[in-house]
Design a protein around this motif. Structure first.
Motif, PDB file in Angstrom:
ATOM      1  N   MET A   1       0.846  -1.193   0.000  1.00 40.94           N
ATOM      2  CA  MET A   1       0.000   0.000   0.000  1.00 40.94           C
ATOM      3  C   MET A   1       0.882   1.244   0.000  1.00 40.94           C
ATOM      4  SD  MET A   1      -2.533   1.412   2.978  1.00 40.94           S
ATOM      5  CE  MET A   1      -3.881   0.327   2.587  1.00 40.94           C
ATOM      6  N   GLY A   2       0.689   2.130  -0.995  1.00 42.25           N
ATOM      7  CA  GLY A   2       1.441   3.361  -1.054  1.00 42.25           C
ATOM      8  C   GLY A   2       0.581   4.527  -0.612  1.00 42.25           C
ATOM      9  N   LEU A   3       1.016   5.271   0.376  1.00 36.91           N
ATOM     10  CA  LEU A   3       0.286   6.438   0.869  1.00 36.91           C
ATOM     11  C   LEU A   3       1.224   7.629   0.887  1.00 36.91           C
ATOM     12  CD1 LEU A   3      -1.781   5.127   3.919  1.00 36.91           C
ATOM     13  CD2 LEU A   3      -2.690   5.898   1.745  1.00 36.91           C
ATOM     14  N   SER A   4       0.807   8.736   0.260  1.00 37.46           N
ATOM     15  CA  SER A   4       1.619   9.942   0.302  1.00 37.46           C
ATOM     16  C   SER A   4       1.624  10.497   1.719  1.00 37.46           C
ATOM     17  CB  SER A   4       1.051  10.993  -0.660  1.00 37.46           C
ATOM     18  OG  SER A   4      -0.197  11.471  -0.175  1.00 37.46           O
ATOM     19  N   TYR A   5       2.556  11.424   1.948  1.00 35.19           N
ATOM     20  CA  TYR A   5       2.655  12.015   3.282  1.00 35.19           C
ATOM     21  C   TYR A   5       1.358  12.737   3.637  1.00 35.19           C
ATOM     22  CZ  TYR A   5       4.534  14.699   7.202  1.00 35.19           C
ATOM     23  OH  TYR A   5       4.751  15.240   8.443  1.00 35.19           O
ATOM     24  N   LYS A   6       0.767  13.435   2.648  1.00 37.20           N
ATOM     25  CA  LYS A   6      -0.495  14.144   2.895  1.00 37.20           C
ATOM     26  C   LYS A   6      -1.609  13.159   3.238  1.00 37.20           C
ATOM     27  CE  LYS A   6      -3.793  17.398   0.843  1.00 37.20           C
ATOM     28  NZ  LYS A   6      -4.956  16.585   1.245  1.00 37.20           N
ATOM     29  N   ASP A   7      -1.679  12.049   2.471  1.00 37.78           N
ATOM     30  CA  ASP A   7      -2.704  11.042   2.755  1.00 37.78           C
ATOM     31  C   ASP A   7      -2.518  10.453   4.151  1.00 37.78           C
ATOM     32  OD1 ASP A   7      -3.870  11.357   0.284  1.00 37.78           O
ATOM     33  OD2 ASP A   7      -2.720   9.742  -0.653  1.00 37.78           O
ATOM     34  N   ALA A   8      -1.238  10.248   4.525  1.00 43.91           N
ATOM     35  CA  ALA A   8      -0.950   9.687   5.845  1.00 43.91           C
ATOM     36  C   ALA A   8      -1.426  10.624   6.952  1.00 43.91           C
ATOM     37  CB  ALA A   8       0.544   9.405   5.988  1.00 43.91           C
ATOM     38  N   LEU A   9      -1.194  11.927   6.766  1.00 38.47           N
ATOM     39  CA  LEU A   9      -1.616  12.898   7.772  1.00 38.47           C
ATOM     40  C   LEU A   9      -3.133  13.026   7.840  1.00 38.47           C
ATOM     41  CD1 LEU A   9       0.983  15.799   7.305  1.00 38.47           C
ATOM     42  CD2 LEU A   9       0.889  14.103   9.141  1.00 38.47           C
ATOM     43  N   ASP A  10      -3.790  12.841   6.684  1.00 38.75           N
ATOM     44  CA  ASP A  10      -5.250  12.991   6.640  1.00 38.75           C
ATOM     45  C   ASP A  10      -5.982  11.747   7.147  1.00 38.75           C
ATOM     46  OD1 ASP A  10      -4.983  15.515   5.625  1.00 38.75           O
ATOM     47  OD2 ASP A  10      -5.270  14.930   3.529  1.00 38.75           O
ATOM     48  N   ALA A  11      -5.276  10.616   7.205  1.00 41.71           N
ATOM     49  CA  ALA A  11      -5.932   9.375   7.636  1.00 41.71           C
ATOM     50  C   ALA A  11      -6.363   9.494   9.093  1.00 41.71           C
ATOM     51  CB  ALA A  11      -4.986   8.191   7.462  1.00 41.71           C
ATOM     52  N   PRO A  12      -7.585   9.122   9.418  1.00 43.46           N
ATOM     53  CA  PRO A  12      -8.071   9.272  10.805  1.00 43.46           C
ATOM     54  C   PRO A  12      -7.397   8.286  11.751  1.00 43.46           C
ATOM     55  CG  PRO A  12      -9.671   8.087   9.481  1.00 43.46           C
ATOM     56  CD  PRO A  12      -8.616   8.560   8.528  1.00 43.46           C
ATOM     57  N   LEU A  13      -7.183   8.725  12.977  1.00 51.13           N
ATOM     58  CA  LEU A  13      -6.664   7.837  14.008  1.00 51.13           C
ATOM     59  C   LEU A  13      -7.785   6.941  14.524  1.00 51.13           C
ATOM     60  CD1 LEU A  13      -4.482  10.394  16.021  1.00 51.13           C
ATOM     61  CD2 LEU A  13      -3.675   8.666  14.414  1.00 51.13           C
TER      62      LEU A  13
END
Length: 247
Positions: A1-13
């Motif tokens: 799974m590839g996630l950009s840094y922005k996507d990683a920050l936007d992903a909910p905890l």
């Protein structure tokens, strides 16, 4: 799974309950959606660790990929009987995966990541440090004698054990076997029997036989094995076994 840094920050905890539920669904049922949820919610941890090692975009992408592999490994092995958060446990796996990749990327000659970083940080000295650094920079001579400023293969050859070292090794092995029996006794009945059937028997069971015993599909046996081994390792460490003894 590839996630950009922005996507990683936007992903909910995830809340503790959602996190535990996702781990249970992945480990027990192989639910890919549960695994994806875990990876997305912890991807920022991977990016943060990767950014500590490089600012090169190409290298960063590779390190993030390695870190995600470490994150998946953590999802496989996390013990739901423990009270710590998954991120606390996963951080070690992510860091190990990334640091191993860094050593592989930075060296020409393959060597354990610990040796590479110890040499770079001055934790080993003398000829051992010189040989490791030269080897990592591809300055290792393949002839028997080596040249000026080069390390020879002979310098990196491990000497044979002395009689005293043999005796010490045998004593240590006996102690590890004793501790292993104690640690096995601390496991749940299913974990203990699984390890006895698959790892400790003179003729280990086949995957199909173990799957039939557990009442699961054959492709899930490896997950159960890894989890049992992780629980055994935790108990061995609590009983005083060092990482070197367990390797």
């Amino acid at each position: 799974m590839g996630l950009s840094y922005k996507d990683a920050l936007d992903a909910p905890l995830l809340s503790v309950e959602d996190e535990r539920g996702a781990l249970h669904d992945w480990q027990e049922r192989g639910d890919q959606r549960a695994l994806e949820l875990l990876l997305r919610s912890h991807a920022r941890l991977v990016h943060a660790q990767a950014q500590r090692w490089t600012s090169n975009p190409v290298e960063l992408e590779d390190l993030v990929a390695e870190g995600m592999i470490g994150l998946m490994r953590a999802a496989d092995l996390f013990d739901l009987e423990q009270t710590v958060r998954f991120s606390t446990y996963a951080q070690w796996w992510v860091k190990t995966s990334i640091s191993t990749a860094v050593a592989r990327m930075k060296t020409i000659v393959n060597m354990p990541s610990r040796v590479y970083f110890d040499a770079r940080r001055g934790r080993i000295s003398g000829e051992e440090q010189r040989a490791a650094l030269l080897a990592s920079q591809a300055h290792l001579s393949i002839d028997a004698t080596g040249g000026v400023g080069e390390a020879s293969l002979g310098e990196l050859r491990a000497p044979g054990r002395t009689p005293e070292e043999h005796a010490e090794a045998e004593s240590s092995a006996t102690r590890v076997r004793e501790i292993l029996l104690v640690a096995l006794g601390q496991l749940g009945a299913q974990d203990r029997e699984l390890l006895e059937r698959r790892k400790l028997a003179a003729e280990p069971e086949t995957v199909a036989e173990t799957a039939a015993w557990l009442g699961i599909s054959a492709d899930r046996v490896a997950v159960f094995e890894r989890r049992a081994l992780s629980r055994l390792r935790l108990r061995l460490e609590r009983l005083g076994c060092t990482p070197a003894m367990l390797s």
